[in-house]
Design a protein around this motif. Structure first.
Motif, mmCIF file in Angstrom:
data_model
loop_
_atom_site.group_PDB
_atom_site.id
_atom_site.type_symbol
_atom_site.label_atom_id
_atom_site.label_comp_id
_atom_site.label_asym_id
_atom_site.label_seq_id
_atom_site.Cartn_x
_atom_site.Cartn_y
_atom_site.Cartn_z
ATOM 1 N N HIS A 1 -42.437 27.515 34.629
ATOM 2 C CA HIS A 1 -42.292 28.649 33.727
ATOM 3 C C HIS A 1 -40.835 29.099 33.688
ATOM 4 N N ILE A 2 -40.375 29.447 32.505
ATOM 5 C CA ILE A 2 -38.989 29.856 32.284
ATOM 6 C C ILE A 2 -38.975 31.289 31.758
ATOM 7 N N VAL A 3 -38.193 32.138 32.394
ATOM 8 C CA VAL A 3 -38.041 33.521 31.951
ATOM 9 C C VAL A 3 -36.756 33.635 31.132
ATOM 10 N N THR A 4 -36.848 34.252 29.979
ATOM 11 C CA THR A 4 -35.690 34.472 29.126
ATOM 12 C C THR A 4 -35.848 35.825 28.450
ATOM 13 N N ASN A 5 -34.916 36.147 27.553
ATOM 14 C CA ASN A 5 -35.023 37.391 26.792
ATOM 15 C C ASN A 5 -35.838 37.163 25.521
ATOM 16 N N TYR A 6 -36.586 38.183 25.130
ATOM 17 C CA TYR A 6 -37.395 38.077 23.915
ATOM 18 C C TYR A 6 -36.528 37.821 22.690
ATOM 19 N N HIS A 7 -35.367 38.459 22.632
ATOM 20 C CA HIS A 7 -34.536 38.300 21.433
ATOM 21 C C HIS A 7 -34.037 36.873 21.252
ATOM 22 N N SER B 1 -28.809 15.698 33.003
ATOM 23 C CA SER B 1 -29.227 16.643 31.965
ATOM 24 C C SER B 1 -30.275 16.006 31.061
ATOM 25 N N PHE B 2 -31.241 16.805 30.629
ATOM 26 C CA PHE B 2 -32.256 16.340 29.688
ATOM 27 C C PHE B 2 -32.807 17.542 28.930
ATOM 28 N N THR B 3 -33.553 17.283 27.879
ATOM 29 C CA THR B 3 -34.107 18.366 27.061
ATOM 30 C C THR B 3 -35.624 18.268 26.995
ATOM 31 N N LYS B 4 -36.249 19.409 26.847
ATOM 32 C CA LYS B 4 -37.697 19.487 26.647
ATOM 33 C C LYS B 4 -37.968 20.559 25.601
ATOM 34 N N GLN B 5 -39.073 20.414 24.918
ATOM 35 C CA GLN B 5 -39.472 21.458 23.992
ATOM 36 C C GLN B 5 -40.182 22.552 24.769
ATOM 37 N N GLY B 6 -39.728 23.781 24.596
ATOM 38 C CA GLY B 6 -40.329 24.895 25.301
ATOM 39 C C GLY B 6 -41.521 25.455 24.546
ATOM 40 N N LYS B 7 -42.588 25.699 25.256
ATOM 41 C CA LYS B 7 -43.790 26.294 24.671
ATOM 42 C C LYS B 7 -43.827 27.773 25.028
ATOM 43 N N LEU B 8 -43.968 28.623 24.030
ATOM 44 C CA LEU B 8 -43.990 30.057 24.260
ATOM 45 C C LEU B 8 -45.314 30.459 24.905
ATOM 46 N N ILE B 9 -45.216 31.078 26.087
ATOM 47 C CA ILE B 9 -46.404 31.461 26.857
ATOM 48 C C ILE B 9 -46.709 32.945 26.714
ATOM 49 N N GLY B 10 -45.684 33.788 26.770
ATOM 50 C CA GLY B 10 -45.904 35.229 26.709
ATOM 51 C C GLY B 10 -44.659 35.971 26.294
ATOM 52 N N ILE B 11 -44.852 37.171 25.734
ATOM 53 C CA ILE B 11 -43.731 37.985 25.277
ATOM 54 C C ILE B 11 -43.963 39.448 25.629
ATOM 55 N N ASP B 12 -42.864 40.160 25.806
ATOM 56 C CA ASP B 12 -42.895 41.607 25.984
ATOM 57 C C ASP B 12 -41.628 42.186 25.349
ATOM 58 N N PRO B 13 -41.680 42.461 24.041
ATOM 59 C CA PRO B 13 -40.499 43.005 23.364
ATOM 60 C C PRO B 13 -40.033 44.339 23.940
ATOM 61 N N ALA B 14 -40.952 45.108 24.526
ATOM 62 C CA ALA B 14 -40.592 46.423 25.067
ATOM 63 C C ALA B 14 -39.595 46.306 26.203
ATOM 64 N N ILE C 1 -31.342 51.644 27.440
ATOM 65 C CA ILE C 1 -30.846 50.814 26.339
ATOM 66 C C ILE C 1 -32.000 50.521 25.384
ATOM 67 N N PRO C 2 -31.717 50.228 24.109
ATOM 68 C CA PRO C 2 -32.784 49.942 23.149
ATOM 69 C C PRO C 2 -33.365 48.546 23.350
ATOM 70 N N SER C 3 -34.649 48.408 23.132
ATOM 71 C CA SER C 3 -35.325 47.119 23.212
ATOM 72 C C SER C 3 -35.463 46.538 21.808
ATOM 73 N N PRO C 4 -35.836 45.260 21.673
ATOM 74 C CA PRO C 4 -35.984 44.659 20.339
ATOM 75 C C PRO C 4 -37.023 45.350 19.455
ATOM 76 N N ASN C 5 -38.014 46.015 20.050
ATOM 77 C CA ASN C 5 -39.015 46.696 19.231
ATOM 78 C C ASN C 5 -38.676 48.166 19.004
ATOM 79 N N GLY C 6 -37.462 48.570 19.400
ATOM 80 C CA GLY C 6 -37.014 49.931 19.123
ATOM 81 C C GLY C 6 -37.276 50.934 20.223
ATOM 82 N N ARG C 7 -38.087 50.571 21.200
ATOM 83 C CA ARG C 7 -38.365 51.477 22.312
ATOM 84 C C ARG C 7 -37.231 51.411 23.332
#
Length: 286
Positions: free
Chosen positions: A133-139, A165-178, A231-237
């Motif tokens: 699992h990879i953690v990143t920013n929602y934006h 080095s190599f590449t893989k396609q990332g599958k989106l598992i979950g999001i939290d814009p807040a 600070i503001p989040s991507p969903n405005g909260r």
């Protein structure tokens, strides 16, 4: 760039020896920050003053300078070790738009099949656990999260244990814009060592490791400037409890203002398990 905050504990300096420095260049450390450079300059000035005041004892300058030099060398070694241990767990992410809908209904490896895919954004993330699992920013992945065309993809650049080095396609598992957080499923590699942010203090050393503008394995340094920012989040909260630092982070303009922010790791630790299991912190999946 993803923020990694750490405090460098200063080890006791060894007793000064009678070794003298043959030249100014031999007394310089290979790794230093702006803050440490000020300390070094003060030490050097004091050493010069001692030598001027007591010309019959030129050894005083070397004795005054050496403990500080050893201390800087030790901190530099710790910083090098931190980077070497952490950077393999940091990944580069490209947000892509395919030029055409793939013939196959499966989304696997479609990023490598479409040579005309457009890069719409980039960012960094880190390996969260041994399951890949990879953690990143929602934006970074917001276009993929809101895609209704079937053309959005996420390409992850990784490095294995042999440094390949190599590449893989990332599958989106979950999001939290807040909280501006997202989780991808990538590849099983070395996870990052997770710390805590509850004991952080203003003035502690802070390091950012990432891939700004695609420049891999970039390290910047700074200090914790302020705690508890809002600070503001991507969903405005509002995101409360953010960490402000002067460590340079890619802001999209290529210019660092010296005012940058990071999500506290304790917030990430509380949120990510829900994203992995449920896709969101809330009862319904995204």
């Amino acid at each position: 760039m993803e923020m990694l905050a750490s405090s460098l504990q200063t080890l006791p300096s060894p007793l000064p020896t009678t070794t003298t420095c043959s030249s100014e260049s031999s007394c310089k450390t290979s790794v230093s920050t702006r803050r440490r450079a000020v300390v070094s300059a003060s030490t050097a000035a004091m050493a010069s003053l001692l030598q001027f005041s007591n010309p019959i004892s030129p050894l005083c300058s070397a004795i005054a300078l050496q403990p500080q030099q050893v201390e800087l060398d030790q901190e530099g070694d710790r910083l090098v070790h931190l980077f070497q241990e952490t950077s393999p767990s940091v990944v580069f992410i490209e947000d892509l738009e395919l030029a055409k809908i793939p013939k196959s209904s499966s989304k696997e490896d479609t990023v490598s099949q479409d040579e005309d895919a457009k890069v719409q954004g980039t960012g960094s993330g880190f390996i969260w656990d041994k399951f890949g699992h990879i953690v990143t920013n929602y934006h970074v992945v917001d276009k993929l999260a809101t895609d209704q065309t079937g053309l959005q993809r996420c390409k992850v650049f990784l490095v294995d244990a042999r440094g390949t080095s190599f590449t893989k396609q990332g599958k989106l598992i979950g999001i939290d814009p807040a909280y501006d957080l997202a989780v991808l499923k990538g590849y099983e590699l070395k996870p990052v060592v997770i710390g805590t942010s509850r004991d952080m203090r203003v003035g502690q050393s802070c390091f950012a490791i990432g891939n700004p503008f695609g420049y891999e394995n970039t390290l910047t340094t700074g200090v914790v400037s302020v705690l508890g920012r809002e600070i503001p989040s991507p969903n405005g909260r509002a995101i409360r409890g953010a960490i402000q630092t002067d460590a340079a982070i890619n802001s999209g303009t290529g210019i660092s203002s010296g005012v940058n922010f990071a999500i506290p790791i304790d917030t990430v630790v509380r949120t990510v398990p829900y994203l992995i299991v449920y896709g969101t912190r809330y009862s319904n999946r995204f």
